[in-house]
Design a protein around this motif. Structure first.
Motif, short mmCIF file in Angstrom:
data_model
loop_
_atom_site.label_atom_id
_atom_site.label_comp_id
_atom_site.label_asym_id
_atom_site.label_seq_id
_atom_site.Cartn_x
_atom_site.Cartn_y
_atom_site.Cartn_z
N GLY A 115 0.76 -1.20 0.08
CA GLY A 115 0.00 0.01 0.04
C GLY A 115 0.72 1.37 0.00
N GLU A 116 1.95 1.17 0.38
CA GLU A 116 3.09 2.36 0.12
C GLU A 116 3.29 2.83 -1.12
N LYS A 117 3.03 1.76 -2.19
CA LYS A 117 3.26 2.15 -3.30
C LYS A 117 1.98 1.94 -4.36
N TYR A 118 1.03 1.07 -3.88
CA TYR A 118 0.04 0.54 -4.80
C TYR A 118 -1.46 0.59 -4.28
N ASN A 119 -2.39 0.76 -5.07
CA ASN A 119 -3.70 0.63 -4.55
C ASN A 119 -3.86 -0.87 -4.48
N ALA A 304 6.53 -10.10 4.46
CA ALA A 304 6.14 -9.23 3.87
C ALA A 304 7.34 -8.15 3.05
N VAL A 305 8.45 -8.27 3.80
CA VAL A 305 9.69 -7.51 3.26
C VAL A 305 9.84 -8.07 1.80
N THR A 306 10.01 -9.50 1.60
CA THR A 306 10.17 -10.02 0.48
C THR A 306 9.17 -9.90 -0.52
N ILE A 307 7.73 -9.69 -0.34
CA ILE A 307 6.97 -9.30 -1.27
C ILE A 307 7.16 -7.98 -1.67
N GLY A 308 7.29 -7.09 -0.61
CA GLY A 308 7.57 -5.67 -1.04
C GLY A 308 8.88 -5.52 -1.85
N THR A 309 9.84 -5.94 -1.56
CA THR A 309 11.10 -5.88 -2.54
C THR A 309 10.93 -6.39 -3.94
N TYR A 310 10.18 -7.61 -3.83
CA TYR A 310 9.70 -8.25 -5.15
C TYR A 310 8.83 -7.22 -6.22
N PHE A 311 8.13 -6.35 -5.68
CA PHE A 311 7.00 -5.59 -6.38
C PHE A 311 7.74 -4.02 -6.24
N ASP A 312 9.18 -4.01 -5.88
CA ASP A 312 9.91 -2.75 -6.12
C ASP A 312 9.46 -1.73 -5.22
N VAL A 313 8.81 -1.91 -4.04
CA VAL A 313 8.55 -0.92 -3.21
C VAL A 313 10.10 -0.63 -2.53
N ALA A 314 10.24 0.56 -2.23
CA ALA A 314 11.47 1.04 -1.72
C ALA A 314 11.71 0.73 -0.27
N PRO A 315 13.02 0.29 0.03
CA PRO A 315 13.22 -0.08 1.60
C PRO A 315 12.53 0.87 2.75
#
Length: 458
Positions: A115-119, A304-315
């Motif tokens: 949700g930090e990057k996507y809807n 959750a970290v892994t899913i976020g990084t996979y979809f290019d959410v910034a650290p």
């Protein structure tokens, strides 16, 4: 009525209800059946309350000449097929989540990160069964970039039913544990059923994706190929993950991990550190202080970290989302009352999660500690043995008091200092007679024991 025709009506009236007491204007009512109710009997009332249409599977409840009654062979099956049809029309990328423990927490954490990057559309609460899953999918709208759908199971075949509706592009099984054994028959039955998510991915991973209504969804999936996110520390999951593209996370230094992490402290809130192991030139470690209790939540965080990084959410966005997330619904919540400090984990309990909670509680430094432990439900023929194991674990801990609540503990062999209660009402009476003061208390049990009622008395 053909499914395509029903879908046209849904496009005009995109709100679904299965409760005749909740009938938003212009919604479509599905007359589902349960053990003690028949929704067909309330179809006419749903129309009177504002629904535009009522889908029924018993024709005698239709009013002659009233086109608002839609007759189908099976309302639940029609709801599920409509949800899958809608999911296919939009083509929204979907992450499917299941697991014995942690699936709801992981769903919440992953959704917060994304949700930090996507809807993001994600399962509300624990609407993770054969009714809740299709209702979740039917909330999908073109503006959603991605969906996170939780799937629960208590019997063999449950996950297969749900994945055939969801048709996930990405998948994660958080873990497998000893829960719902009455329904699954054995721990091996749990593994097989949860593994039905892997089976679906294995069968469909190489299939070309149908063209989505939103071209952006196709380009999203093209940039992020289908994968299975897996806890590398879980040997059961590794054992059934053959022939799948894996994106792994874990605590160790094993080669091939995408994300590595370790617990920094847990007193009682979890603080942890993680790094992206794929970036060889960048060894930056990120620290996160969470609002979750227990080292056992590290795996959920790393997922959750892994899913976020996979979809290019910034650290930085990942860390912000995880540090800001606050649990609810009596899941690993810390509460400080006027009299005591509480760890309330009273939404669910099974042998795996109970043992982990007790192990974590033992590591917490506190002068006066006690446990109020409730029954673990749906364990079938192994229930006595599993409850005895928990009693034995409690007996080996340094605790001032242990209170056991429910009939499952009645026949367990316990130390003389342990108190037994038939139900939560008796616990409340005991607290009223002798108010607990200055204690650090773990409150954990299955939802049916109603231990979630206790914090206001503690």
């Amino acid at each position: 009525m053909e499914l395509s025709e029903l879908y046209k009506l849904f496009e005009q009236h995109p709100t679904i209800t299965t409760d005749s007491r909740d009938c938003p204007a212009g919604s479509i009512f599905f007359a589902l059946k349960g053990a003690s109710f028949d929704g067909n009997k309330f179809a006419a009332a749903s129309l009177e309350k504002g629904c535009a249409y009522a889908v029924i599977d018993e024709s005698e409840y239709a009013v002659d000449g009233d086109s608002r009654f839609i007759i189908v062979d099976d309302c639940l099956q029609t709801l599920q097929l409509l949800a899958r049809y809608h999911r296919r029309q939009l083509g929204t990328p979907v992450i499917g989540i299941t697991g014995t423990n942690g699936k709801t927490t992981t769903k919440e954490l992953a959704s917060a990160v994304l949700g930090e990057k996507y809807n993001v559309l994600f399962t509300q609460g624990n609407f993770n069964n054969d009714i809740g899953v299709p209702k979740t999918l039917l909330r999908l709208r073109p503006e959603h970039d991605i969906a996170v759908v939780e799937m629960g199971a208590s019997h063999p075949g449950d996950i297969k039913t749900l994945v055939d509706i969801v048709e996930p592009d990405y998948a994660i099984i958080t873990n497998v544990g000893r829960a719902h054994l009455q329904g699954f028959g054995s721990f091996e039955g749990v593994i097989r059923t949860k593994g039905e998510l892997y089976d679906f991915m294995r069968a469909h991973i190489a299939e070309p994706r149908a063209t989505a209504a939103n071209a952006g969804h196709d380009s999203f999936v093209a940039a992020h190929p289908r994968t299975v996110f897996i806890d590398n520390d879980n040997q059961y999951l590794k054992g059934i993950s053959h022939d799948l593209p894996l994106t792994s996370y874990g605590r160790g230094d094993e080669a091939g991990l995408a994300i590595k992490g370790h617990t920094v402290s847990c007193e009682p809130m979890l603080s942890f550190q993680w790094n992206d192991a794929r970036k060889e030139a960048d060894h930056t470690a990120y620290d996160v202080a969470t609002h979750l209790i227990g080292d056992y939540n590290l795996a959920n965080m790393l997922a959750a970290v892994t899913i976020g990084t996979y979809f290019d959410v910034a650290p930085s966005q990942i860390c912000h989302a995880l540090s800001a997330y606050v649990p609810s619904n009596n899941r690993s919540q810390f509460e400080k009352t006027e009299s005591n400090s509480l760890i309330v984990d009273a939404y669910n309990a099974n042998p795996t999660s109970m043992a982990a909670a007790l192990t974590n509680f033992e590591t917490i430094e506190a002068q006066h500690k006690m446990c109020i432990i409730g029954d673990m439900k749906e364990l079938g023929s192994v229930s006595h043995d599993e409850h005895q194991r928990i009693v034995d674990q409690l007996a080996g801990m340094r605790l001032e008091q242990v209170w056991l609540v429910g009939e499952e503990f009645e026949n367990c062999s316990t130390p003389a200092t342990f108190r037994k209660f038939d139900n939560v009402s008796q616990v409340k009476e005991a607290i009223a007679e002798h108010k607990l003061q200055g204690m650090y208390i773990l409150v954990k049990g299955s939802n049916g024991t109603r231990l979630f009622e206790l914090p206001q008395y503690l």
